[in-house]
Design a protein around this motif. Structure first.
Motif, short mmCIF file in Angstrom:
data_model
loop_
_atom_site.label_atom_id
_atom_site.label_comp_id
_atom_site.label_asym_id
_atom_site.label_seq_id
_atom_site.Cartn_x
_atom_site.Cartn_y
_atom_site.Cartn_z
N GLU A 141 -2.62 7.48 6.59
CA GLU A 141 -3.54 6.44 6.07
C GLU A 141 -3.30 5.11 6.78
N HIS A 178 0.85 -1.20 0.00
CA HIS A 178 0.00 0.00 0.00
C HIS A 178 0.88 1.25 0.00
N ARG A 179 1.87 1.27 0.91
CA ARG A 179 2.73 2.46 1.02
C ARG A 179 3.45 2.73 -0.31
N SER A 180 3.98 1.67 -0.91
CA SER A 180 4.77 1.85 -2.15
C SER A 180 3.89 2.32 -3.30
N MET A 181 2.66 1.79 -3.34
CA MET A 181 1.73 2.22 -4.40
C MET A 181 1.43 3.71 -4.24
N ARG A 182 1.15 4.13 -3.01
CA ARG A 182 0.79 5.54 -2.76
C ARG A 182 1.98 6.46 -3.03
N LEU A 183 3.17 6.04 -2.60
CA LEU A 183 4.37 6.86 -2.86
C LEU A 183 4.57 7.00 -4.37
N VAL A 218 1.58 11.69 4.46
CA VAL A 218 0.16 11.41 4.19
C VAL A 218 -0.09 9.91 4.22
N VAL A 219 0.82 9.15 3.63
CA VAL A 219 0.68 7.69 3.65
C VAL A 219 0.69 7.18 5.08
N VAL A 257 2.16 10.61 -3.50
CA VAL A 257 1.67 10.99 -2.17
C VAL A 257 2.84 10.99 -1.19
N ASP A 263 9.80 13.86 4.84
CA ASP A 263 9.24 13.16 3.69
C ASP A 263 10.33 12.93 2.63
N GLN A 265 2.34 7.10 -6.52
CA GLN A 265 1.34 8.06 -7.01
C GLN A 265 1.71 9.51 -6.64
#
Ligand code: FO1
Length: 313
Positions: free
Chosen positions: A116, A99-104, A112-113, A108, A132, A106
């Motif tokens: 989440e 999840h974290r890698s997908m959001r990063l 913020v991650v 984000v 960050d 994108q």
């Protein structure tokens, strides 16, 4: 508001106690990200994850990091391709990294991650990564080899003699959004009993953070991670000498220097209380072995009482 500088397991135990002592929505943890690494294309944040799993009630109880009720089917299958397995990733843990890698990816930011992930585990306090921006703790061993912290700690079991420790990328890094505000607006700033060198110094190395702690009106109270000259867990006893600090409650207080106004040590070190107080921080001795939430909550209350005493001076 109470703002805590935090590393991994020791900080997680302390934050669990603090959350039992004050309203959790009054707590912000500024968490070390120097341990973070990329494995199999996934971004892993061990200290953020340790605190998330502890405060989310899902940490592996004996291991004190990683998930309870974990399985390693993916790790077993990865070994089929000959990937080295010195850093084990469990199936449940992998979901966080996916999840974290997908959001990063994108775009984000990590802060913020982190919100989440913390919300998904019901973590009641605010977790903020120190930055960050990309940083990495590098251990230079006596023979001149540079090791990422996790290589040093997990693969080499902290055996090689250490020459120096540095946070790569620190000079270009900025405090994550909310970090400076959490320090400047705090009623007390607490330094958890984390590793002074690879958890706390690596937060202070981010330009702007040490300055905010020096500037805040809030009293700064730390908890010694060294008891009777020993670490409770981890490898601080192997790193403190590399930064010229004595492996003792007094040695860590001296290492933090004028950053701290108060210093909480274990009752086993009570005989050094007067000497520490003479050298600067107001020193208090109490039980700091956080075997359960009650001791951790009592330790947190002692820190807050010292902070309010200091604020009244
Ligand atoms: N510690 C180990 O001793 N062996 C491991 O294989 C290992 C894997 C691992 C994976 C994810 C993670 O978040 C932490 C992991 N740790 C492992 C613990 C880590 O090295 C630190 O000790 C903790 O994160 C404490 O902050």
């Amino acid at each position: 508001m109470y703002t805590v500088l935090a590393g991994g397991v020791g900080a997680a135990r302390f934050l669990r106690g603090l959350s039992a002592a004050v309203a959790p929505d009054q707590i912000a943890a500024i968490v070390n990200v120097g341990d973070d690494l990329t494995r199999f294309g996934l971004r892993i944040c061990p200290d953020l994850d340790s605190i998330t799993y502890w405060l989310g009630g899902v940490v592996h109880p004996q291991q004190q990091w990683g998930r309870a009720d974990e399985r390693f089917t993916v790790a077993e299958e990865l070994a089929r391709f000959g990937h080295d397995d010195w850093f084990t990733l469990g199936d449940r843990d992998l979901a966080v990294h996916l999840h974290r890698s997908m959001r990063l990816a994108q775009g984000v930011p990590l802060s913020v991650v982190t919100e989440e992930v913390a919300a998904a585990f019901g973590v009641p306090i605010r977790l903020i990564p120190a930055t960050d921006d990309p940083v990495a703790t590098v251990i230079t061993t006596a023979d001149g080899t540079d090791l990422h912290f996790q290589e040093y700690w997990v693969r080499e079991r902290a055996q090689p003699p250490v020459a120096s420790v540095q946070l790569d990328g620190a000079e270009a890094a900025r405090p994550a959004p909310g970090v400076v505000e959490a320090l400047m607006g705090a009623d007390a700033v607490l330094i958890a009993p984390s590793n002074p060198v690879v958890s706390i110094d690596t937060i202070l190395a981010i330009p702007g953070i040490r300055e905010a702690i020096a500037a805040t009106e809030a009293p700064v109270v730390g908890v010694s991670p060294i008891i009777g000259g020993e670490v409770v867990r981890g490898m601080a006893h192997r790193l403190l000498p590399a930064v010229g600090a004595e492996v003792s409650a007094a040695g860590v207080a001296a290492h933090y220097g004028d950053l701290i106004d108060g210093w909480v040590i274990d009752e086993r070190d009570a005989e050094s209380r007067a000497a520490i107080s003479a050298s600067g921080p107001v020193c208090v001795a109490t039980d700091t072995i956080m075997d359960d939430v009650e001791v951790a909550a009592s330790l947190a209350r002692t820190c807050l009482a010292l902070a309010s005493d200091l604020a009244a001076r």
